[in-house]
Design a protein around this motif. Structure first.
Motif, PDB file in Angstrom:
ATOM      1  N   GLN A  20       3.988  76.189  11.768  1.00 37.73           N
ATOM      2  CA  GLN A  20       3.404  74.756  11.332  1.00 37.73           C
ATOM      3  C   GLN A  20       4.497  73.598  11.313  1.00 37.73           C
ATOM      4  O   GLN A  20       4.243  72.600  11.639  1.00 37.73           O
ATOM      5  N   ARG A  21       5.768  74.436  10.884  1.00 31.45           N
ATOM      6  CA  ARG A  21       6.923  73.379  10.541  1.00 31.45           C
ATOM      7  C   ARG A  21       8.232  74.292  10.781  1.00 31.45           C
ATOM      8  O   ARG A  21       8.149  75.411  10.466  1.00 31.45           O
ATOM      9  N   VAL A  22       9.392  73.627  11.068  1.00 34.19           N
ATOM     10  CA  VAL A  22      10.639  74.219  11.248  1.00 34.19           C
ATOM     11  C   VAL A  22      11.548  73.570  10.251  1.00 34.19           C
ATOM     12  O   VAL A  22      11.684  72.399  10.134  1.00 34.19           O
ATOM     13  N   MET A  23      12.172  74.322   9.585  1.00 28.43           N
ATOM     14  CA  MET A  23      13.299  74.020   8.804  1.00 28.43           C
ATOM     15  C   MET A  23      14.708  74.359   9.154  1.00 28.43           C
ATOM     16  O   MET A  23      14.925  75.462   9.646  1.00 28.43           O
ATOM     17  N   LEU A  24      15.793  73.457   9.004  1.00 29.90           N
ATOM     18  CA  LEU A  24      17.102  73.876   9.093  1.00 29.90           C
ATOM     19  C   LEU A  24      17.355  74.596   8.013  1.00 29.90           C
ATOM     20  O   LEU A  24      17.695  73.852   6.847  1.00 29.90           O
ATOM     21  N   TRP A  25      17.736  75.652   7.924  1.00 30.00           N
ATOM     22  CA  TRP A  25      18.158  76.555   6.497  1.00 30.00           C
ATOM     23  C   TRP A  25      19.566  76.450   6.460  1.00 30.00           C
ATOM     24  O   TRP A  25      19.794  76.173   5.234  1.00 30.00           O
ATOM     25  N   GLY A  26      20.345  76.461   7.301  1.00 25.96           N
ATOM     26  CA  GLY A  26      21.760  76.368   6.987  1.00 25.96           C
ATOM     27  C   GLY A  26      22.859  76.761   8.163  1.00 25.96           C
ATOM     28  O   GLY A  26      22.367  76.872   9.111  1.00 25.96           O
ATOM     29  N   LYS A  27      23.748  77.019   7.614  1.00 27.54           N
ATOM     30  CA  LYS A  27      25.128  77.282   8.473  1.00 27.54           C
ATOM     31  C   LYS A  27      26.210  78.507   7.867  1.00 27.54           C
ATOM     32  O   LYS A  27      26.416  78.371   6.803  1.00 27.54           O
ATOM     33  N   VAL A  28      26.134  79.620   8.374  1.00 29.18           N
ATOM     34  CA  VAL A  28      27.191  80.685   7.667  1.00 29.18           C
ATOM     35  C   VAL A  28      28.293  80.711   8.778  1.00 29.18           C
ATOM     36  O   VAL A  28      28.280  80.800  10.067  1.00 29.18           O
ATOM     37  N   LEU A  29      29.366  80.472   8.108  1.00 24.14           N
ATOM     38  CA  LEU A  29      30.696  80.237   8.908  1.00 24.14           C
ATOM     39  C   LEU A  29      31.284  81.896   9.215  1.00 24.14           C
ATOM     40  O   LEU A  29      31.276  82.404   8.199  1.00 24.14           O
TER      41      LEU A  29
ATOM     42  N   HIS B 184      12.646  66.165  -0.526  1.00 33.88           N
ATOM     43  CA  HIS B 184      13.450  67.024  -1.090  1.00 33.88           C
ATOM     44  C   HIS B 184      13.829  67.943  -0.013  1.00 33.88           C
ATOM     45  O   HIS B 184      13.302  68.124   0.981  1.00 33.88           O
ATOM     46  N   GLY B 185      14.706  68.838  -0.242  1.00 38.90           N
ATOM     47  CA  GLY B 185      15.331  69.951   0.739  1.00 38.90           C
ATOM     48  C   GLY B 185      16.651  70.468   0.235  1.00 38.90           C
ATOM     49  O   GLY B 185      17.051  70.235  -0.770  1.00 38.90           O
ATOM     50  N   TYR B 186      17.005  71.459   0.978  1.00 39.12           N
ATOM     51  CA  TYR B 186      18.145  72.240   0.566  1.00 39.12           C
ATOM     52  C   TYR B 186      18.776  72.794   1.803  1.00 39.12           C
ATOM     53  O   TYR B 186      17.924  73.115   2.732  1.00 39.12           O
ATOM     54  N   ILE B 187      20.085  73.142   1.763  1.00 38.74           N
ATOM     55  CA  ILE B 187      20.709  73.467   3.080  1.00 38.74           C
ATOM     56  C   ILE B 187      21.767  74.455   2.671  1.00 38.74           C
ATOM     57  O   ILE B 187      22.470  74.108   1.263  1.00 38.74           O
ATOM     58  N   TYR B 188      22.208  75.340   3.122  1.00 36.99           N
ATOM     59  CA  TYR B 188      23.352  76.306   2.880  1.00 36.99           C
ATOM     60  C   TYR B 188      24.367  76.238   3.796  1.00 36.99           C
ATOM     61  O   TYR B 188      24.121  76.360   5.101  1.00 36.99           O
ATOM     62  N   ILE B 189      25.746  75.653   3.532  1.00 40.71           N
ATOM     63  CA  ILE B 189      26.633  75.845   4.390  1.00 40.71           C
ATOM     64  C   ILE B 189      27.832  76.623   3.688  1.00 40.71           C
ATOM     65  O   ILE B 189      28.623  75.812   2.766  1.00 40.71           O
ATOM     66  N   GLY B 190      28.069  77.744   4.055  1.00 40.75           N
ATOM     67  CA  GLY B 190      29.132  78.764   3.516  1.00 40.75           C
ATOM     68  C   GLY B 190      29.538  79.896   4.255  1.00 40.75           C
ATOM     69  O   GLY B 190      29.112  80.165   5.247  1.00 40.75           O
ATOM     70  N   ASP B 191      30.289  80.642   3.512  1.00 46.71           N
ATOM     71  CA  ASP B 191      30.790  81.835   4.527  1.00 46.71           C
ATOM     72  C   ASP B 191      29.760  82.872   3.851  1.00 46.71           C
ATOM     73  O   ASP B 191      30.263  84.324   4.360  1.00 46.71           O
ATOM     74  N   GLY B 192      28.773  82.824   3.337  1.00 48.65           N
ATOM     75  CA  GLY B 192      27.875  84.145   3.086  1.00 48.65           C
ATOM     76  C   GLY B 192      28.265  85.120   1.931  1.00 48.65           C
ATOM     77  O   GLY B 192      27.905  86.074   1.982  1.00 48.65           O
ATOM     78  N   ALA B 193      29.299  84.709   1.067  1.00 53.58           N
ATOM     79  CA  ALA B 193      29.930  85.350   0.071  1.00 53.58           C
ATOM     80  C   ALA B 193      29.322  84.932  -1.280  1.00 53.58           C
ATOM     81  O   ALA B 193      29.547  83.537  -1.593  1.00 53.58           O
ATOM     82  N   LYS B 194      28.798  85.747  -2.085  1.00 52.28           N
ATOM     83  CA  LYS B 194      28.423  85.507  -3.283  1.00 52.28           C
ATOM     84  C   LYS B 194      29.613  85.412  -4.462  1.00 52.28           C
ATOM     85  O   LYS B 194      30.658  86.350  -4.509  1.00 52.28           O
ATOM     86  N   ASN B 195      29.528  84.581  -5.406  1.00 51.44           N
ATOM     87  CA  ASN B 195      30.455  84.351  -6.420  1.00 51.44           C
ATOM     88  C   ASN B 195      30.318  85.235  -7.377  1.00 51.44           C
ATOM     89  O   ASN B 195      29.752  84.803  -8.211  1.00 51.44           O
ATOM     90  N   LEU B 196      30.958  86.337  -7.230  1.00 48.91           N
ATOM     91  CA  LEU B 196      30.810  87.289  -8.244  1.00 48.91           C
ATOM     92  C   LEU B 196      31.592  87.011  -9.678  1.00 48.91           C
ATOM     93  O   LEU B 196      31.376  87.664 -10.586  1.00 48.91           O
ATOM     94  N   ASP B 197      32.669  86.037  -9.452  1.00 54.40           N
ATOM     95  CA  ASP B 197      33.486  85.761 -10.621  1.00 54.40           C
ATOM     96  C   ASP B 197      32.760  85.055 -11.413  1.00 54.40           C
ATOM     97  O   ASP B 197      33.746  84.454 -12.363  1.00 54.40           O
ATOM     98  N   LEU B 198      31.535  84.217 -11.311  1.00 52.07           N
ATOM     99  CA  LEU B 198      31.009  83.047 -11.932  1.00 52.07           C
ATOM    100  C   LEU B 198      30.880  83.351 -13.472  1.00 52.07           C
ATOM    101  O   LEU B 198      31.325  82.703 -14.474  1.00 52.07           O
ATOM    102  N   ALA B 199      30.701  84.674 -13.884  1.00 54.79           N
ATOM    103  CA  ALA B 199      30.457  84.987 -15.440  1.00 54.79           C
ATOM    104  C   ALA B 199      31.848  84.578 -16.160  1.00 54.79           C
ATOM    105  O   ALA B 199      31.731  84.382 -17.216  1.00 54.79           O
ATOM    106  N   PHE B 200      32.856  85.036 -15.249  1.00 56.15           N
ATOM    107  CA  PHE B 200      34.141  84.805 -16.142  1.00 56.15           C
ATOM    108  C   PHE B 200      34.503  83.160 -15.904  1.00 56.15           C
ATOM    109  O   PHE B 200      35.723  82.931 -16.509  1.00 56.15           O
ATOM    110  N   MET B 201      34.174  82.371 -15.093  1.00 55.67           N
ATOM    111  CA  MET B 201      34.641  81.166 -14.905  1.00 55.67           C
ATOM    112  C   MET B 201      33.756  80.198 -15.712  1.00 55.67           C
ATOM    113  O   MET B 201      34.234  79.021 -16.022  1.00 55.67           O
ATOM    114  N   LEU B 202      32.615  80.501 -16.196  1.00 52.80           N
ATOM    115  CA  LEU B 202      32.021  79.894 -17.219  1.00 52.80           C
ATOM    116  C   LEU B 202      32.446  79.663 -18.590  1.00 52.80           C
ATOM    117  O   LEU B 202      32.862  80.531 -19.124  1.00 52.80           O
TER     118      LEU B 202
END
Length: 275
Positions: free
Chosen positions: A42-51, A257-275
């Motif tokens: 029906q439609r196509v989205m550009l989801w993003g880029k994994v580096l 509206h829309g969203y895009i992901y451009i990153g290395d595909g790694a989750k920021n597991l240290d976020l809880a200690f950074m806030l």
């Protein structure tokens, strides 16, 4: 983000420095149209880029009649040739989480190996179990996790019919400037998890046609989203601090509206200690 408004949308999310070059934009402008026709989406989205280390994966998402259930993800290395990603099943997710580590290489056929020594029976006999996963499967699982955890839509942009069909709300005119400044006005575009935990009193205040998704303000840990107004306060931009590289935009008082992901595909597991 919708392929129909790709040029316009990329400019609005480029504030963090992540964007596509001119060559990639020119190739996507034609290849996504051909992709939509060949797969009858029906439609196509550009989801993003994994580096990756050697090459980057461009990800596109095709959607059918149901915007939530009829989704297929595809990847490309050259913005022209597209290949379907395998579905992220439960066993595949468990396998990838235990085997794949480090950065993406950029080679879909690259194989990750994990050797585990297990005892057999009650004796001292040990056997070596080797688990193998290719990078294509890892890419499918990473896209699935990002979709589940940080995909964003404004409240009212999609409507759910009594039969359970989720479609674009054609009467959605956009959030007001005051609404766009609140996390309560944005929803996760994935299967709801916190909605079922709400009390009967809280559920009575919700509209089942548009409030069928989880609200971003309920995310744990608190503070995992950065909300800013850019381009002279004309565009609302949300950035995920859990999956660094996920950027969402919305132009208040318009349906854009829309969203895009451009990153290395790694989750920021240290976020809880950074806030």
């Amino acid at each position: 983000m919708d392929s129909q408004s790709l040029y316009f949308s990329l400019e609005l999310v480029a504030g963090s420095g992540n964007t596509l070059n001119v060559e990639q934009r020119a190739a996507l402008q034609t290849s996504l149209v051909i992709l939509q026709k060949n797969y009858k989406f029906q439609r196509v989205m550009l989801w993003g880029k994994v580096l990756g280390l050697k090459a980057d994966y461009l990800i596109a998402q095709g959607r059918g009649e149901d915007e939530m259930k009829d989704r297929k993800n595809l990847y490309s290395l050259n913005c022209v040739d597209w290949f379907l990603l395998p579905p992220a099943t439960g066993p595949l997710i468990d396998q990838v989480s235990s085997v794949a580590k480090g950065r993406f290489t950029g080679d879909p056929s690259h194989v990750y190996e994990h050797r585990d020594i297990r005892r057999r029976g009650e004796g001292d006999e040990e056997e070596e179990v080797v688990t193998k996963v290719n990078e294509e499967s890892r890419l499918a699982v990473t896209v699935h996790h990002i979709e589940e955890e940080v995909s964003v839509v404004p409240r009212g942009a999609f409507v759910k019919s009594p039969h359970g069909l989720v479609q674009i709300n054609r009467s959605f005119g956009g959030l007001s400037h005051s609404e766009a400044g609140k996390l309560d006005s944005f929803l996760h575009f994935s299967e709801p998890k916190n909605l079922k935990k709400k009390s009967i009193l809280e559920m009575s205040q919700l509209n089942p046609a548009i409030d069928f998704l989880d609200v971003l303000s309920d995310d744990i840990p608190k503070g995992s989203w950065s909300l800013q107004f850019e381009c002279g306060s004309k565009v609302c931009v949300l950035r995920s601090l859990l999956w660094l590289g996920l950027t969402f935009y919305h132009v208040p008082m318009t349906p854009q509206h829309g969203y895009i992901y451009i990153g290395d595909g790694a989750k920021n597991l240290d976020l809880a200690f950074m806030l």
